[in-house]
Scaffold this motif. Structure first.
Motif, PDB file in Angstrom:
ATOM      1  N   ILE B  91      26.556  -4.487  -2.456  1.00 44.40           N
ATOM      2  CA  ILE B  91      27.267  -3.533  -1.598  1.00 44.40           C
ATOM      3  C   ILE B  91      28.765  -3.816  -1.636  1.00 44.40           C
ATOM      4  O   ILE B  91      29.586  -2.921  -1.807  1.00 44.40           O
ATOM      5  N   ARG B  92      29.098  -5.085  -1.501  1.00 49.13           N
ATOM      6  CA  ARG B  92      30.517  -5.454  -1.490  1.00 49.13           C
ATOM      7  C   ARG B  92      31.192  -5.109  -2.816  1.00 49.13           C
ATOM      8  O   ARG B  92      32.322  -4.614  -2.831  1.00 49.13           O
ATOM      9  N   THR B  93      30.486  -5.382  -3.895  1.00 43.83           N
ATOM     10  CA  THR B  93      31.058  -5.077  -5.206  1.00 43.83           C
ATOM     11  C   THR B  93      31.341  -3.578  -5.330  1.00 43.83           C
ATOM     12  O   THR B  93      32.393  -3.171  -5.836  1.00 43.83           O
ATOM     13  N   ALA B  94      30.406  -2.761  -4.878  1.00 39.81           N
ATOM     14  CA  ALA B  94      30.619  -1.309  -4.954  1.00 39.81           C
ATOM     15  C   ALA B  94      31.834  -0.897  -4.123  1.00 39.81           C
ATOM     16  O   ALA B  94      32.641  -0.067  -4.551  1.00 39.81           O
ATOM     17  N   ILE B  95      31.986  -1.515  -2.943  1.00 41.67           N
ATOM     18  CA  ILE B  95      33.155  -1.206  -2.109  1.00 41.67           C
ATOM     19  C   ILE B  95      34.446  -1.640  -2.814  1.00 41.67           C
ATOM     20  O   ILE B  95      35.462  -0.936  -2.786  1.00 41.67           O
ATOM     21  N   GLU B  96      34.394  -2.795  -3.454  1.00 46.53           N
ATOM     22  CA  GLU B  96      35.591  -3.267  -4.173  1.00 46.53           C
ATOM     23  C   GLU B  96      35.973  -2.282  -5.286  1.00 46.53           C
ATOM     24  O   GLU B  96      37.153  -2.019  -5.505  1.00 46.53           O
ATOM     25  N   HIS B  97      34.964  -1.768  -5.960  1.00 45.88           N
ATOM     26  CA  HIS B  97      35.254  -0.768  -7.000  1.00 45.88           C
ATOM     27  C   HIS B  97      35.893   0.475  -6.379  1.00 45.88           C
ATOM     28  O   HIS B  97      36.817   1.058  -6.945  1.00 45.88           O
ATOM     29  N   TRP B  98      35.402   0.855  -5.238  1.00 46.02           N
ATOM     30  CA  TRP B  98      35.968   2.030  -4.551  1.00 46.02           C
ATOM     31  C   TRP B  98      37.430   1.766  -4.166  1.00 46.02           C
ATOM     32  O   TRP B  98      38.313   2.611  -4.365  1.00 46.02           O
ATOM     33  N   GLN B  99      37.678   0.573  -3.623  1.00 49.69           N
ATOM     34  CA  GLN B  99      39.057   0.224  -3.255  1.00 49.69           C
ATOM     35  C   GLN B  99      39.965   0.252  -4.485  1.00 49.69           C
ATOM     36  O   GLN B  99      41.107   0.713  -4.422  1.00 49.69           O
ATOM     37  N   GLN B 100      39.430  -0.252  -5.576  1.00 47.46           N
ATOM     38  CA  GLN B 100      40.232  -0.283  -6.803  1.00 47.46           C
ATOM     39  C   GLN B 100      40.547   1.140  -7.271  1.00 47.46           C
ATOM     40  O   GLN B 100      41.680   1.436  -7.655  1.00 47.46           O
TER      41      GLN B 100
END
Lengths: 374, 201
Positions: B91-100
């Motif tokens: 979940i966190r990784t997906a959010i990080e991709h979104w932030q990027q």
């Protein structure tokens, strides 16, 4: 017994100087009293404060997340005594500190902040079982046995626990969108009380308990807390420790460092340190700098009527190694003093390879004395 | 937004759908967890799980049970939260991709991780839900909203946050008092409060 609890997440580090309560040894979870905290988002922000401010921050964050989740399409803002959290977008959130600083938190940074505060509060908040136990002990005591000593002792312990458990966010002024949106016609919202009771938030970490048992465990299982005395003292950290520690992103850590301060009853510093520091002369510059540090920050509490004495162990790089209260008042008031967390700079580096011992006296008049403690 | 004012059973079904799309959480994993958490009485087998999820009013061909009692809802909520915690890194990784993506001014669906998640979620939703009003962009937004929710359900106190959110989002919108015309005579007494307005959770 004092200790330092550290909670690490990839973008956020929370260090809490805390005091273990007397009966914490016999419990799975050790209730403790926070004295001082330091919160850091890498180089982005460093924020320090006392126990009350940490509770305010936790309340602010919990209120904000609840509002953010339940009203996802409404801009969210929560204010508690100068602390503000405000949403810019789902991915960006502003944290305003009472001193005027504003930090923009990415969603993952906000998540890390929530996580370290959750972890901290799981340890800090006393357990219902503890209160029940205190109550049952109280109820079991025969009347004849309620002598002054027994009665006062039990009641004091129970009061201590109860006060902490019931510590309300009541003294806080909370402004949030939720407050402007009361239930219709004053009706209670569906099952409102159950939200605050432990019944619905047990989720015991492994091994899970059956439903009926899990209702008795309201908080997420805390990290194991071995008695700090059994832990080896950590090696002195490098002087520059601003970078967040490398962590695997999903790692939730609670690192219990060796006790930083002894209880008033055992005043002597850790034996490892004492013999090595006694002969080290204290540079006059260091004395002046340490005195200036405390002179600038010492604000005596109104109810203080005695001097507070501490033994300060200073690393050669000028950072605090230990602060040991030397009288009872010094232990009780340590969270009201400007004594920083371990490894915080107190003076500029001085020549020599060994720590030095200082005596710090904080007087009710506001006067500060610092001298060599050889 | 689709998740606002939905019954709890529909919200829980959507959470499980997003976990399925993001982390390939299947019924076997859910049932294993249910047993480990002591909830096997509510989720005995795949059919039992299917019947509970089919209770969602959004579902196509609702042949499952109409009612979900509080214990079942609670068990499912606790399981959802535990699943989120177990998959928090994903979940966190997906959010990080979104932030990027956001920092580069790019739409989230152009990121491979998020694009796959949104595609899978949209496909699963359209396959299982009767609601054919939702178009692609709306479902993509729903997938991202659920991703943010999952992030906070994966926190140590995620179960509590999830339960509060379920209840709050189910609460019907309050009528604005300012719209009520003043009446010379006292208005009739409001109906007695319904203690369990969402018994059909």
């Amino acid at each position: 017994m004092s200790t330092t609890l550290s909670y690490s997440q990839p973008t956020c580090q929370l260090d809490v100087a805390a005091e273990l309560l007397p009966f914490s040894q016999k419990l799975r979870r050790a209730p403790v009293r926070s004295l001082h905290f330091s919160l850091a988002f890498g180089e982005k922000l460093r924020f320090e404060g006392n126990d009350r401010q940490l509770y305010q921050l936790k309340t602010l964050v919990n209120q904000y997340i609840e509002s953010f989740l339940t009203h996802p399409q409404t801009p969210t803002e929560v204010v508690i005594e100068g602390l503000v959290l405000r949403s810019r977008s789902p991915l960006e959130h502003e944290l305003h500190l009472p001193d005027g600083r504003v930090i923009l938190l990415q969603l993952t940074e906000l998540y890390d902040l929530v996580t370290v505060l959750d972890d901290w509060s799981a340890v800090m908040e006393p357990l219902p079982e503890l209160v029940e136990r205190a109550q049952s002990i109280l109820a079991q005591i025969p009347i004849w046995a309620k002598s002054a000593a027994v009665g006062v002792g039990i009641v004091a312990a129970f009061t201590l626990v109860t006060q902490r458990w019931l510590m309300p966010p009541a003294s806080m002024v909370i402004t949030s969108p939720r407050e402007s949106n009361p239930s219709p016609l004053g009706m209670p919202s569906p099952l409102p009380e159950s939200l605050e009771t432990p019944q619905l938030a047990p989720l015991p970490s492994p091994p899970p308990a059956p439903p009926q048992a899990s209702t008795l465990v309201p908080l997420p299982s805390p990290p194991a807390m071995p008695p700090p005395a059994s832990l080896p003292a950590p090696p002195p950290p490098p002087p520059a420790q601003e970078e967040p520690r490398p962590q695997s992103p999903n790692q939730r850590n609670v690192v219990i460092q060796a006790p930083t301060e002894a209880a008033p009853a055992s005043i002597e510093p850790v034996p490892m340190i004492t013999p090595t520091v006694e002969a080290t002369p204290v540079p006059a510059t260091t004395l002046r700098e340490v005195k200036a540090y405390f002179q600038d920050r010492w604000r005596p509490p109104a109810n203080l009527d005695t001097s507070l004495e501490y033994r300060i162990v200073l690393n050669p790089d000028g950072t605090l190694a230990q602060a040991l209260p030397l009288n009872g008042a010094a232990a009780r008031f340590i969270d009201r003093t400007p004594i920083p967390l371990r490894e915080s700079p107190l003076a500029s580096p001085f020549a020599g390879e060994r720590p030095i011992l200082l005596r710090l006296v904080l007087m009710p008049s506001g006067t500060v004395q610092v001298f060599s403690d050889n | 937004m689709l998740t606002s004012s939905l019954p709890i059973k529909a919200q829980i079904d959507l959470i499980l759908l997003s976990l399925e799309a993001l982390a390939q959480v299947g019924s076997a994993e859910i049932l294993t967890l249910a047993e480990a958490m002591g909830f096997e009485a509510y989720l005995r087998d795949r059919v039992g799980l299917w019947r509970l999820r089919q209770a969602s009013p959004l579902r196509r061909g609702r042949t499952g049970r109409r009612k979900l009692d509080v214990d079942e809802a609670r068990a499912l909520a606790l399981i959802c939260s535990r699943l989120a915690q177990q998959h928090r890194q994903t979940i966190r990784t997906a959010i990080e991709h979104w932030q990027q993506q956001a920092s580069q001014g790019r739409p989230p669906h152009l990121d491979p991780v998020l694009g796959d998640y949104i595609d899978r979620f949209t496909g699963l939703y359209q396959e299982r839900m009767a609601d054919n009003r939702s178009d692609g962009p709306e479902l993509a937004q729903l997938a991202l909203d659920l991703l943010v929710d999952l992030l906070f359900y994966s926190t140590p106190q995620g179960a509590r946050r999830l339960w509060i959110t379920l209840l709050e989002r189910t609460t019907p919108a309050t009528p604005s008092l300012s719209l009520v015309e003043p009446e010379p005579a006292p208005p009739p007494a409001p109906e007695l409060p319904v203690l369990f307005p969402h018994s059909d959770v």
